[in-house]
Each structure stands twice: as structure tokens, then as C-alpha cells.
Design a protein around this motif. Structure first.
Motif, PDB file in Angstrom:
ATOM      1  N   LYS A 165       0.778  -1.199  -0.080  1.00  0.00           N
ATOM      2  CA  LYS A 165       0.063  -0.021  -0.020  1.00  0.00           C
ATOM      3  C   LYS A 165       0.863   1.324   0.246  1.00  0.00           C
ATOM      4  O   LYS A 165       0.611   2.224  -0.518  1.00  0.00           O
ATOM      5  CB  LYS A 165      -0.794   0.022   1.043  1.00  0.00           C
ATOM      6  N   LEU A 205       2.235  18.310 -11.089  1.00  0.00           N
ATOM      7  CA  LEU A 205       2.244  19.651 -10.382  1.00  0.00           C
ATOM      8  C   LEU A 205       3.525  20.316 -10.912  1.00  0.00           C
ATOM      9  O   LEU A 205       3.247  21.535 -11.376  1.00  0.00           O
ATOM     10  CB  LEU A 205       2.169  19.388  -8.780  1.00  0.00           C
ATOM     11  N   GLU A 227       7.771  25.085   6.373  1.00  0.00           N
ATOM     12  CA  GLU A 227       6.501  24.546   7.241  1.00  0.00           C
ATOM     13  C   GLU A 227       6.354  25.750   8.473  1.00  0.00           C
ATOM     14  O   GLU A 227       7.647  25.853   8.948  1.00  0.00           O
ATOM     15  CB  GLU A 227       6.643  23.222   8.113  1.00  0.00           C
ATOM     16  N   LEU A 268      -1.371   7.162   6.473  1.00  0.00           N
ATOM     17  CA  LEU A 268      -2.179   6.470   5.582  1.00  0.00           C
ATOM     18  C   LEU A 268      -2.889   5.135   6.267  1.00  0.00           C
ATOM     19  O   LEU A 268      -4.028   4.875   6.271  1.00  0.00           O
ATOM     20  CB  LEU A 268      -1.326   6.180   4.406  1.00  0.00           C
ATOM     21  N   VAL A 290     -10.948   7.657   0.591  1.00  0.00           N
ATOM     22  CA  VAL A 290     -11.027   8.849   1.200  1.00  0.00           C
ATOM     23  C   VAL A 290      -9.562   9.455   1.804  1.00  0.00           C
ATOM     24  O   VAL A 290      -9.121  10.270   1.585  1.00  0.00           O
ATOM     25  CB  VAL A 290     -11.995   9.079   2.232  1.00  0.00           C
ATOM     26  N   THR A 291      -8.934   8.122   2.437  1.00  0.00           N
ATOM     27  CA  THR A 291      -7.818   8.748   2.909  1.00  0.00           C
ATOM     28  C   THR A 291      -6.714   8.964   1.764  1.00  0.00           C
ATOM     29  O   THR A 291      -5.994   9.827   2.117  1.00  0.00           O
ATOM     30  CB  THR A 291      -7.299   7.108   3.570  1.00  0.00           C
ATOM     31  N   LEU A 315      -7.487  12.350   0.364  1.00  0.00           N
ATOM     32  CA  LEU A 315      -7.189  13.499   1.446  1.00  0.00           C
ATOM     33  C   LEU A 315      -5.600  13.514   1.374  1.00  0.00           C
ATOM     34  O   LEU A 315      -5.164  14.596   1.617  1.00  0.00           O
ATOM     35  CB  LEU A 315      -7.645  13.248   2.813  1.00  0.00           C
ATOM     36  N   VAL A 349      -3.422  12.824  -0.651  1.00  0.00           N
ATOM     37  CA  VAL A 349      -2.935  13.448  -2.111  1.00  0.00           C
ATOM     38  C   VAL A 349      -3.177  14.897  -1.911  1.00  0.00           C
ATOM     39  O   VAL A 349      -2.110  15.755  -1.974  1.00  0.00           O
ATOM     40  CB  VAL A 349      -3.565  12.834  -3.142  1.00  0.00           C
ATOM     41  N   MET A 350      -4.330  15.288  -1.310  1.00  0.00           N
ATOM     42  CA  MET A 350      -4.457  16.871  -1.309  1.00  0.00           C
ATOM     43  C   MET A 350      -3.588  17.584  -0.580  1.00  0.00           C
ATOM     44  O   MET A 350      -3.041  18.381  -0.954  1.00  0.00           O
ATOM     45  CB  MET A 350      -5.783  16.762  -0.830  1.00  0.00           C
ATOM     46  N   PHE A 351      -3.398  16.930   0.853  1.00  0.00           N
ATOM     47  CA  PHE A 351      -2.742  17.720   1.741  1.00  0.00           C
ATOM     48  C   PHE A 351      -1.256  17.409   1.580  1.00  0.00           C
ATOM     49  O   PHE A 351      -0.479  18.541   1.596  1.00  0.00           O
ATOM     50  CB  PHE A 351      -3.463  17.349   3.095  1.00  0.00           C
ATOM     51  N   VAL A 365       0.697  15.972  -0.674  1.00  0.00           N
ATOM     52  CA  VAL A 365       1.458  16.045  -1.819  1.00  0.00           C
ATOM     53  C   VAL A 365       1.336  17.289  -2.485  1.00  0.00           C
ATOM     54  O   VAL A 365       2.149  18.056  -2.863  1.00  0.00           O
ATOM     55  CB  VAL A 365       0.950  15.055  -2.867  1.00  0.00           C
ATOM     56  N   PHE A 366      -0.068  17.730  -2.841  1.00  0.00           N
ATOM     57  CA  PHE A 366      -0.299  18.968  -3.352  1.00  0.00           C
ATOM     58  C   PHE A 366       0.032  20.170  -2.445  1.00  0.00           C
ATOM     59  O   PHE A 366       0.735  21.053  -2.811  1.00  0.00           O
ATOM     60  CB  PHE A 366      -2.028  18.894  -3.650  1.00  0.00           C
ATOM     61  N   LEU A 367      -0.251  20.112  -1.145  1.00  0.00           N
ATOM     62  CA  LEU A 367      -0.141  21.362  -0.203  1.00  0.00           C
ATOM     63  C   LEU A 367       1.164  21.285   0.555  1.00  0.00           C
ATOM     64  O   LEU A 367       1.101  22.001   1.525  1.00  0.00           O
ATOM     65  CB  LEU A 367      -1.627  21.652   0.512  1.00  0.00           C
ATOM     66  N   LYS A 368       1.850  20.089   0.484  1.00  0.00           N
ATOM     67  CA  LYS A 368       3.092  19.855   1.265  1.00  0.00           C
ATOM     68  C   LYS A 368       2.885  20.016   2.740  1.00  0.00           C
ATOM     69  O   LYS A 368       3.778  20.507   3.474  1.00  0.00           O
ATOM     70  CB  LYS A 368       4.117  20.828   0.519  1.00  0.00           C
ATOM     71  N   VAL A 369       1.948  19.669   3.427  1.00  0.00           N
ATOM     72  CA  VAL A 369       1.820  19.357   4.727  1.00  0.00           C
ATOM     73  C   VAL A 369       2.098  17.986   5.043  1.00  0.00           C
ATOM     74  O   VAL A 369       1.394  17.067   4.606  1.00  0.00           O
ATOM     75  CB  VAL A 369       0.176  19.529   5.169  1.00  0.00           C
ATOM     76  N   ARG A 370       2.977  17.798   5.688  1.00  0.00           N
ATOM     77  CA  ARG A 370       3.550  16.551   6.388  1.00  0.00           C
ATOM     78  C   ARG A 370       2.629  15.961   7.305  1.00  0.00           C
ATOM     79  O   ARG A 370       2.454  16.443   8.408  1.00  0.00           O
ATOM     80  CB  ARG A 370       4.985  16.638   7.013  1.00  0.00           C
ATOM     81  N   LEU A 371       1.865  14.994   6.987  1.00  0.00           N
ATOM     82  CA  LEU A 371       0.825  14.415   7.837  1.00  0.00           C
ATOM     83  C   LEU A 371       1.292  13.240   8.670  1.00  0.00           C
ATOM     84  O   LEU A 371       0.370  12.667   9.482  1.00  0.00           O
ATOM     85  CB  LEU A 371      -0.325  13.803   7.178  1.00  0.00           C
ATOM     86  N   LEU A 374       1.983  29.970   0.078  1.00  0.00           N
ATOM     87  CA  LEU A 374       2.453  28.916  -0.783  1.00  0.00           C
ATOM     88  C   LEU A 374       2.934  29.216  -2.045  1.00  0.00           C
ATOM     89  O   LEU A 374       3.832  28.892  -2.615  1.00  0.00           O
ATOM     90  CB  LEU A 374       1.509  27.760  -0.515  1.00  0.00           C
ATOM     91  N   MET A 387     -12.877  13.094   9.296  1.00  0.00           N
ATOM     92  CA  MET A 387     -11.394  12.622   8.938  1.00  0.00           C
ATOM     93  C   MET A 387     -10.915  14.116   8.531  1.00  0.00           C
ATOM     94  O   MET A 387      -9.881  14.620   8.864  1.00  0.00           O
ATOM     95  CB  MET A 387     -11.536  11.722   7.826  1.00  0.00           C
ATOM     96  N   ILE A 415      -7.360  16.108   9.967  1.00  0.00           N
ATOM     97  CA  ILE A 415      -6.517  16.540   9.103  1.00  0.00           C
ATOM     98  C   ILE A 415      -6.473  18.282   9.164  1.00  0.00           C
ATOM     99  O   ILE A 415      -5.284  18.640   9.374  1.00  0.00           O
ATOM    100  CB  ILE A 415      -6.525  16.168   7.933  1.00  0.00           C
ATOM    101  N   TYR A 422      -4.987  19.561  12.082  1.00  0.00           N
ATOM    102  CA  TYR A 422      -3.462  19.287  12.447  1.00  0.00           C
ATOM    103  C   TYR A 422      -2.724  20.210  11.463  1.00  0.00           C
ATOM    104  O   TYR A 422      -1.584  20.812  11.765  1.00  0.00           O
ATOM    105  CB  TYR A 422      -3.271  17.763  12.285  1.00  0.00           C
ATOM    106  N   ARG A 471       0.684  22.016  12.162  1.00  0.00           N
ATOM    107  CA  ARG A 471       1.352  20.533  12.566  1.00  0.00           C
ATOM    108  C   ARG A 471       1.702  20.540  14.028  1.00  0.00           C
ATOM    109  O   ARG A 471       2.532  20.269  14.562  1.00  0.00           O
ATOM    110  CB  ARG A 471       2.580  20.608  11.682  1.00  0.00           C
TER     111      ARG A 471
END
Lengths: 350, 153, 500
Positions: free
Chosen positions: A2, A17, A96, B106, B134-135, B138, B140-142, B144-150, C43, C399, C403, C406, C410
Motif C-alpha cells: 500500500k 504539479l 512549514e 495512511l 477517502v484516505t 485526502l 494526496v490533497m494535503f 502531496v499537493f499542499l506539502k503538509v507532512r501528515l 505557498l 476525517m 487533518i 492538524y 502541524r
């Protein structure tokens, strides 16, 4: 499995992108295209110069933790440096924001992160102050400093129609009216608050310090004549001097500021009050020397690049480079001085 | 137990919490600033005082018109089911927040969504697809796209 | 003349593409809760330095306008404001959406956001400099009264029980005192917790109260019959996006009120779309013929808030451009970008870079006009997306809320705050405690306290200064009116019914 899938997805997305962004920047006409080509030529040369032959650092994204929120000068600095590092070294760099407690949240995060060199952070002048202020147990000796390339001194601003033209007039006026003159600063325990305190201390005057919401708040109050004077940075108020709304009585540095060349320094007027705000970079302690050297050299190259100097000039800041050793010396000196001052003046939080 | 009114309970919680806060404020905060202006304590004290006053009013009101009894919510089967479901979802949410600190986002997110689907009694295949979808979206959106480390751990 | 050349340089394919890109990015970021417009703009900013200044700014203004507009989308669709500026949109927007008219609510959001944006741009073009100079008269006492005026709204917002509304509102004010004392620097209620030095973060509380609280409440109140398919007559109404003429007539006045208040509040440094939208909602309620509908799905309330938060953009730009004073994070980043393009921000900007400022006005108009079709199209798409079973939405929203809370900083503390706020929000919802006052208290509590105490500091512990300027007096009257009017109007209404 995964995870791998996620990696593939993320890579494709990142690629698309990137493509979109390059497409967008190349779709713009003549003007921007030319400098871009120059930029791509430059890093090739510099890349060869950097002594990164024996180390493979960095293999991954370097993350810059910015202590201030989006919109401020430090945030712009972090993003600018990230951009220059990307262009020059070809690294992948993200910024960040971790804000709070005059920068202590962000700096503590870096201090406690894994010392692999991939997490670095901005190091504002507050690094020398937060311990004395009681926000966090952190001082310049607790981290390894990477270098500093942005600084600007404090300056004393008064309305254009104020009855004093020099610092001496102002000091005399304050002596005649002890405690009456109200001086705005950018918040309790902020560097400009310290700046105002230093001036009052050295000139032996008694003024009322009124904290506002950042340098912007202090400037607004001064423009609205709610307050008699304000101590903020040179770059935060010089445009109002040009427009004739305010006058600047002194800059708190050894040399005259480049944006206010007509304004004498405190030293010239007989007061030894140097208060300089700086923003550098730091890493946690324990990063191995090879990676540390790469980071320090990369930052040095970045700080000396044309793009970066243009950025500092645009903001009215000084882009003088401080090597890690010089930076530590400066930070440690400030730490000793401010700690003493903060406890003497009783700005200690309980 | 059946006669305890929800509003009375909330009023009491307000009253007690405000009382404790007021005590903390009075023991830890300065009453006045160096120049004699009101200090840090003034506002929290005022706020706590008014909350206590209003809490008393609310408690009195709740005696006058006892609207919803606390135990009444479990009266019929349908209500009991949704009540249990809410509790499960809350537990799942709490579990997710704990897991998030120890395993990659993830995985934690997927587990959270999957358990939710189970609580809602969705079909197994659908649950897996929906949770992963959904996971993933979200993430990818946050990330990858917005570069927020989750990932926190 | 300069406008003509400005139009020429803006209406080029490259520039229009930049605005479009900006609008799209802004829309994504604005819709996601926790990610604010400030984050989106900062950004993008370093990327725009590679572009020509007009192109770069076109992109940034596109992001700014569309992020504020699209914060309303998530407010309407899932009761979670995408940006703080759209808190007030949840009051009516979500209620309309729950009644099955999501498309319509989103349509109104688009139309009136654009209306507000265009209105404020015109004000900006007409009277940038003088208005900004006027804003300088706003000192600490005036800020105090303005905050108090906003707080008076607690009374009209708590329609179920006054005591409940007030207690929740004051709780919000109490929460706003957590953290460092703004004037003395002492720590309040936080022990040695560094993460809370700056106080309880506003956005996680907002996400928790509105998003998580509402979803938990829906799961709790779930009934079998909710899942039954709706009949066909309903369906047509569900698909509708554009308001009818009659509805437009009702919304015109609130829309104008919202825009005017948005511009005024936007001009004042330090206050922005969140406060202006709340005040506009309140004022519209007072002048409306159907005040009882407000908070229960009123189209007027929706129009006022949507127009108001976008109108604050023009207002904020006024002070930013004319004086170089950034009123909020958004304009701070924009001013930073301007300096990067080699312009000196401050009072000299309007004269020295006149042609650029002209182009900027045109870009504002273009950005708003682009939002119109994109917003309406996205409304159609949103209807489809939201027509899935409620529980799927609820699961995903929980969910997203986690997120969102957070990713703002962060900081895991924010997620814990959000979780607590969510449970609190659920209980408040269950026992009819209105959530609006809590947000209001949290938003304005600090502004109220700081400015009152600073005024005392400036005037040597006397309260005279609070009553010394004309603006103060005007605001005092507004406060009195705002706090007393609900009781007076109740009386009048009772008399009228008695006469009948």
C-alpha cells in the motif's frame, strides 16, 4: 504494498504539479524567460564548487521549520531561502510554519527533532531572549547555528510634527516630562520592546512602554498619533519617513542603515544602544559534520546569491552574511545582554 | 436518576468549572499592572463571575421547565442504537488520534475510516474501497499537493 | 487613460491564465477546513517571483478572492467553515443546505461573494487614499468599542434562551484569555505548556464546534426515515442553483448592507472578513422584515454574510496599498510580494507605482468575474457530490476535520483542542446552546480586553479617553442600540399582536 502505491500516486501527482508549474511559468512571455535561463546556468557552476563529493547529503526533502506565521518577514525569508536552495542546489525544500510563544514552539521542535540534517529551522533574535522571558528552556548554546543572512536595527520614529528633531532633543524632552512620553513597541517581550528599554536605560530616561500587536500595530498607532513615539525596525517604518508622515530620530546600530542614510545612529549621538534583529538558521545538535558543512555552505551560497540580496534590499533589510561562528558569537553576546536586561527591567513572566 | 435534567447538569458543570477557574486566576495572576492599571486577573475574574451568575439562572430555569430528562434518550430502540453508534464513533475518533502518533497517517486514517464503516454496518468490500479512497484522496490533497507532512510519529 | 493601458496589459492570455490558476488553487485551499487563505497565498508567493509582477499578482489576487469565497462552500455543504471569514455563513447556509437546497445556497454564495468583491473593488478604486487616512483615526478606545459592539451580537444570536447564549459567549471570552497576557506578558492558565503560549488556537475550535459537533449530533439524531429517497418535486428544487427574481429582491438589501459593512470593517487594520460577516448578519437581521428566519435558513442572512466577507478584501487592500499597513495575514503576504517585485510599499506606493495599482484594480475585477462561472459550475458538482448517503459524508467530514486542525500548524495540541471542542459542540447542540456566541467571544474577547487595558495604560488609569472621540461616541450609541433593540422590538411585536 500500500505504501508503495501511495508513493507511486504521490510521485505522479508531484510530477504533474511540477509540470503544471513549469508550464505556467514558461507560458508567460519574454520578460521572465530570460532570467530563468541565467539561473539555470549559474547553479551548475556552483554545484561543482560545493564540497559535496564525499557525502550524498541530501537524499531527501529538507524541511525548514519557520517560527513565525505566514505573512511575516521571517516567513518570507524562509520561503525565499528555500526557493534559492531549490534553484541553486537542486534540493527539494519545503517550508512549514510552527508558530507560538515568540518562536519557542518552532525552535523547540527543531531542537527535539531527529538530528539528520533534514529538519532545520529559522533562528530569530528571540532565541537569545525566550529563556529569560520564561517561555522555554532554550538558548543559542543548545542548538547548532548554520549562519545568518538577514538583520535590521531598531529605530526610533516620531510623528513629523513632533517638537524634537534629534535624539538629544527627545531625551531632554523625556527628562523634562518623566513618565509622560509614551513609546509604542511591537508587543511585550518583543525585540523592539527590549530596544525601547535599552534606549531608556542608556539615556537614563523614564518613558511609558505601550505594547501593540506587532510592528504594524505600533506603526498604525503612531500614524494615528495615539502615541508619542515608536521603536520598531528600520525596515518597518522607512517608507513613512519617505512619504513625510514620520521622522526617524536614530537607528540603533553602529553603521547607518542603508534605507535611512540621513538618519544618524545612536552611537553618533552619544548613546551606546545597539539593538539588532536578526534571523538566521539553526539545526538540532548532533548533526554529523559532513551534513552540517553541506548545509552551512549551501546557506552561505544562498545568502550571497543575487536573488537573495535583491529580496533583502526589497524589504529594506541588511543582507550581511554571518558565518556560523560569527553568528554564535553574536547570539551568545545578545543572550548575555538581554538576559541581564530582562531580569533587571522586570519583564519576566511568572 | 430519571428526574435529573440535562440542563441542570450542564449548569452545574459551568458553575463548578467557573469557580475553579476563578480560584486559579486569583491565586496565580497579578491583580494590577506596575502602573496601577488593572492587571491580568481582571478579565478572567469578570468572565468567571458572570458565568457563575448565568449558570445559577440556567439551573433555576431548568427546574421551572424540566424539558429533556437525561435518561429519556434511551427510551426506544432506534434512539438507543444511534446513541451507541455515536459513542463508538467517538471511541474510534479517539483511537485514531492515538494511532496517528505511532503509525503512518495512511494506515491510521485507513483504520479509522474502516472502523467507521463497520460501525455504520457497510459491506466489507465497499468499506475497504471507501476507506482507502477517502484516505488516499485526502493524503494526496494535503501531503502531496499542499506539502503538509501528515505523519507525526 | 491609465486604466485603458491597464486593461490592455491584463487582458492577455497569459495574465488571464494566471488569474484562473490562482482562482482554482484558492478554491481548493479555501474549501478545505484548516487551510486558510493566508497559507494558500504564501505557498504560491515564491513561485510567482519567477513571473512578471502583473502575472504574479494576478495569481495571488485570484487565490485571495477565491479562497475567501470558497470558504463558504464548506460552510454551506458540511457546516465547517473553510476559512474563519465564513463562520457566519454556517448560520443560515447550512440550514438551507440541510433543507435540500444545497445548490441554491451555493449559488447565492457565488453571486453575492462576487457582488461583494466587485463592490469593494469599486470603493477601492474610487477612494483608496482618503478612506485609509480615515482608518488611522481608529485607536485603542475605538477598537474596544468595536469589539464590544460585536459582542453585543450575542444577544440577537441566542434566539433560544438569552442566558444560554450569554453563558456560552462569556465562556468564549474566558477562553480567549488563555495564554500570554498581551500587556504584561505573564502566563495565564497554561502552566509551562509552550504550545499554548499564544492562547487557544481559533481555527481548531471553529472546526471542532461546527464540523465535528454537528456530525456527531447528526449521527446521534439519526432516524430511519431520513434515508428514504426524496420525491421528484423536491428533486427539481434540489437541482436549482440560481435564485428567482423574488428571492433576489429579498436579498438585495442585505447584500448591500453586507458589502458596505465588509468594506468598512476591512479598512480598519486588524479586523477582517470574519468580524465583518458576523456584524453584517446581525445588522441585516435587525433591518429585515423576517428577523425570525435568521439562523434558521434565511436567504437574507446568507446573502449578507457572503457579500460581506468578500467585500472585506477590497477594504483590507485599501489600507495595505494606501498606507502599507497590512490589516491581516493575507495583505501582509501580498505586501511582502510587492516588495519582492521591487516596489516600495507605504504611503508612496499609490503615486510611484500608479500604473501597477491600476492593473491591480482590473485584476480584482477579473478575478471576481472568473469566480462567477467557476462557482456556479462547482455548485452543480457539489449537489452531485452531496447526494450520497449522509453517513458517507459524516465519516469523511470527521476525517477532514482532524487533518484540517492538524495541518494548520502541524501541532497535535490543536487536534486535541478540536476534539474537545467537538464533544463540547455536540452537547451544546443537544441542549440548545447556540455556538455563535462562543466563536464571537473567542474572536473578540482578546481584542476587547487588550484595547480596554491599553486605553487605561495610555490615559493613566482613567476611563475618560474611552469617551473622547466622535467615532467612540458613535460606536457607543451603536452598542446601546444593539443591546437594547432586541428587547424593544420584542415589546413592539407583542403590542402589535395584542392590538390585533
Amino acid at each position: 504494498m500500500k505504501k508503495r502505491l501511495a508513493k507511486v500516486i504521490s510521485l505522479t501527482c508531484a510530477a504533474s504539479l511540477m509540470f503544471a508549474l513549469t508550464a505556467c511559468s514558461s507560458s508567460s512571455p519574454e520578460q521572465p524567460a530570460a532570467p530563468q535561463e541565467q539561473e539555470t546556468e549559474a547553479p551548475a557552476e556552483q554545484g561543482a564548487e560545493t564540497p559535496s563529493a564525499d557525502t550524498s547529503f541530501p537524499e531527501d526533502t529538507v524541511n525548514i521549520i519557520c517560527h513565525a506565521k505566514e505573512g511575516g518577514g521571517s516567513d518570507a525569508l524562509a520561503r525565499q531561502v528555500a526557493q534559492v536552495l531549490q534553484d541553486q542546489q537542486g534540493w527539494s525544500v519545503t517550508v512549514e510554519n510552527k508558530t507560538g510563544g515568540s518562536g519557542s514552539v518552532g525552535m523547540q521542535f527543531v531542537q527535539n527533532s531527529k538530528p539528520d540534517g533534514y529538519t532545520i529551522g529559522t533562528a530569530p533574535v528571540e532565541l537569545s531572549m525566550i529563556e529569560a522571558l520564561g517561555y522555554a528552556e532554550l538558548n543559542p548554546e543548545d542548538v547548532s547555528l548554520l549562519g545568518c543572512g538577514m538583520s535590521w536595527p531598531a529605530a526610533l520614529y516620531v510623528p513629523a510634527d513632533a517638537p524634537y528633531d534629534t535624539l538629544e532633543d527627545f531625551v531632554n524632552y523625556c527628562k523634562e516630562n518623566p513618565g509622560k512620553v509614551q513609546v509604542a513597541n511591537s508587543g511585550i517581550g518583543s525585540i523592539w520592546h527590549i530596544g525601547a528599554c535599552v534606549l531608556a536605560d542608556k539615556a537614563d530616561i523614564e518613558v511609558t512602554h505601550v505594547p501593540y500587536d506587532g510592528a504594524t500595530g505600533a506603526m498604525t498607532a503612531l500614524l494615528g498619533k495615539e502615541i508619542d513615539a515608536a521603536v520598531v525596525g528600520t525596515c518597518e517604518g522607512y517608507s513613512y519617513v519617505e512619504s513625510g508622515d514620520l521622522k526617524c530620530l536614530a537607528s540603533f546600530s553602529e553603521e547607518r542603515s542603508s534605507v535611512l542614510p540621513d538618519v544618524p545612529t545612536t552611537a553618533e549621538q552619544g548613546y551606546d544602544a545597539n539593538v539588532i534583529c536578526w534571523v538566521g538558521f539553526l539545526a538540532p545538535q548532533g548533526v554529523d559534520d559532513a551534513a552540517l558543512t553541506v548545509l552551512q555552505d549551501a546557506l552561505k551560497t544562498a545568502f550571497e546569491s543575487e536573488d537573495y540580496i535583491a529580496f533583502c534590499d526589497g524589504r529594506g533589510c541588511d543582507s550581511t552574511y554571518f558565518s556560523p561562528e560569527e553568528f554564535l558569537e553574536m547570539a551568545a553576546a545578545d543572550y548575555t545582554y538581554y538576559s541581564q536586561l530582562i531580569s533587571d527591567l522586570g519583564i519576566v513572566a511568572e | 436518576m430519571k428526574k435529573v435534567n440535562g440542563n441542570t447538569v450542564i449548569g452545574l458543570i459551568f458553575l463548578i468549572a467557573a469557580g475553579i477557574t476563578m480560584y486559579i486566576a486569583n491565586t496565580t495572576l497579578k491583580a494590577s499592572a506596575p502602573a496601577g492599571d488593572p492587571g491580568s486577573r481582571l478579565f478572567p475574574n469578570l468572565a468567571c463571575g458572570s458565568i457563575m451568575l448565568l449558570a445559577v439562572i440556567i439551573i433555576i430555569q431548568s427546574f421551572k421547565n424540566p424539558a429533556k430528562a437525561f435518561a429519556g434518550i434511551l427510551a426506544d430502540e432506534d434512539r438507543r442504537q444511534s446513541c451507541i453508534r455515536t459513542l463508538f464513533i467517538l471511541a474510534d475518533l479517539a483511537l485514531f488520534l492515538v494511532l496517528w502518533n505511532f503509525i503512518p497517517f495512511l494506515a491510521a486514517g485507513f483504520i479509522f475510516m474502516f472502523l467507521q464503516c463497520m460501525i455504520f454496518r457497510e459491506k466489507l468490500v465497499f468499506s475497504i474501497l471507501y476507506s482507502a479512497g477517502v484516505t488516499g484522496v485526502l493524503y494526496v490533497m494535503f501531503a502531496v499537493f499542499l506539502k503538509v507532512r501528515l505523519n507525526i510519529y | 487613460m491609465s486604466y485603458l493601458s491597464a486593461i490592455q496589459s491584463v487582458f492577455t492570455p497569459g495574465c488571464l491564465l494566471c488569474v484562473l490558476l490562482g482562482v482554482l488553487v484558492g478554491m481548493v485551499v479555501g474549501t478545505l477546513p484548516g487551510l486558510t487563505s493566508v497559507m494558500a497565498i504564501s505557498l504560491i508567493t515564491p513561485l510567482t517571483f519567477k513571473l512578471d509582477s502583473t502575472y504574479g499578482f494576478a495569481m495571488l489576487l485570484g487565490v485571495y478572492n477565491s479562497a475567501i469565497f470558497s470558504g463558504g462552500i464548506s460552510a454551506i455543504a458540511i457546516n465547517t467553515p473553510g476559512t474563519p471569514a465564513s463562520i457566519a455563513t454556517t448560520f443560515d447556509g447550512y440550514k438551507i443546505s440541510r433543507s435540500g437546497r444545497t445548490g441554491f445556497a451555493l449559488g447565492v454564495n457565488t453571486l453575492y461573494s462576487v457582488f461583494g468583491g466587485l463592490f469593494s473593488t469599486i470603493v477601492l478604486m474610487a477612494a483608496c487614499e482618503p478612506l485609509a487616512r480615515l482608518a488611522l483615526n481608529f485607536g485603542s478606545p475605538e477598537y474596544f468599542w468595536l469589539a464590544l459592539f460585536g459582542l453585543c451580537m450575542m444577544i440577537s444570536i441566542s434566539h433560544t434562551s438569552l442566558a444560554k447564549g450569554l453563558i456560552v459567549g462569556i465562556l468564549g471570552m474566558l477562553l480567549s484569555t488563555v495564554g500570554l497576557d498581551p500587556l504584561l506578558g505573564s502566563k495565564r492558565f497554561i502552566g509551562n505548556n509552550t504550545a499554548l503560549l499564544d492562547g487557544i488556537a481559533f481555527i481548531p475550535v471553529m472546526i471542532g464546534l461546527f464540523g465535528v459537533g454537528e456530525m456527531l449530533f447528526q449521527i446521534f439524531e439519526h432516524k430511519k426515515e431520513d434515508d428514504a429517497p426524496r420525491n421528484i418535486a423536491d428533486l427539481k428544487e434540489r437541482e436549482r442553483v440560481l435564485p428567482t427574481k423574488a428571492e433576489h429582491k429579498r436579498m438585495a438589501l442585505p447584500g448591500i448592507i453586507g458589502s458596505v459593512i465588509g468594506v468598512i470593517v476591512g479598512i480598519i487594520p486588524g479586523t477582517g472578513g470574519d468580524i465583518s460577516a458576523l456584524i453584517s448578519w446581525d445588522v441585516s437581521k435587525r433591518v429585515s422584515r423576517h428577523p425570525d428566519e435568521f439562523g434558521d435558513g434565511s436567504v437574507e442572512g446568507l446573502a449578507a454574510t457572503c457579500a460581506s466577507n468578500n467585500a472585506s478584501i477590497g477594504g483590507a487592500l485599501t489600507t495595505a496599498l494606501a498606507l502599507g499597513i497590512p490589516g491581516d495575514g493575507n495583505t501582509a503576504v501580498l505586501l511582502g510580494a510587492l516588495t519582492m517585485y521591487g516596489m516600495v510599499t507605504g504611503p508612496t506606493l499609490l503615486n510611484n507605482s500608479a500604473s501597477f495599482v491600476c492593473r491591480l484594480y482590473i485584476i480584482m475585477i477579473v478575478a471576481n468575474l472568473l469566480i462567477l462561472p467557476i462557482g456556479l459550475l462547482s455548485a452543480k458538482a457539489c449537489i452531485k457530490l452531496l447526494s450520497i448517503k449522509n453517513q458517507y459524508i459524516q465519516m469523511a467530514v470527521l476525517m477532514i476535520c482532524c487533518i484540517g486542525a492538524y495541518s494548520m500548524n502541524r501541532n497535535f495540541m490543536d487536534v486535541i483542542i478540536m476534539f474537545t471542542a467537538g464533544i463540547t459542540g455536540f452537547f451544546f447542540r443537544k441542549y440548545d446552546y447556540p455556538l455563535g456566541p462562543l466563536i464571537l467571544g473567542l474572536l473578540l474577547g482578546k481584542m476587547c480586553e487588550t484595547n480596554l487595558r491599553r486605553t487605561m495604560m495610555l490615559s493613566g488609569s482613567s476611563v475618560k479617553m474611552l469617551f473622547s472621540t466622535p467615532i467612540s461616541i458613535l460606536l457607543i450609541f451603536l452598542c446601546l442600540f444593539a443591546s437594547l433593540w432586541p428587547f424593544v422590538s420584542d415589546r413592539i411585536a407583542k403590542k402589535k399582536t395584542a392590538e390585533r
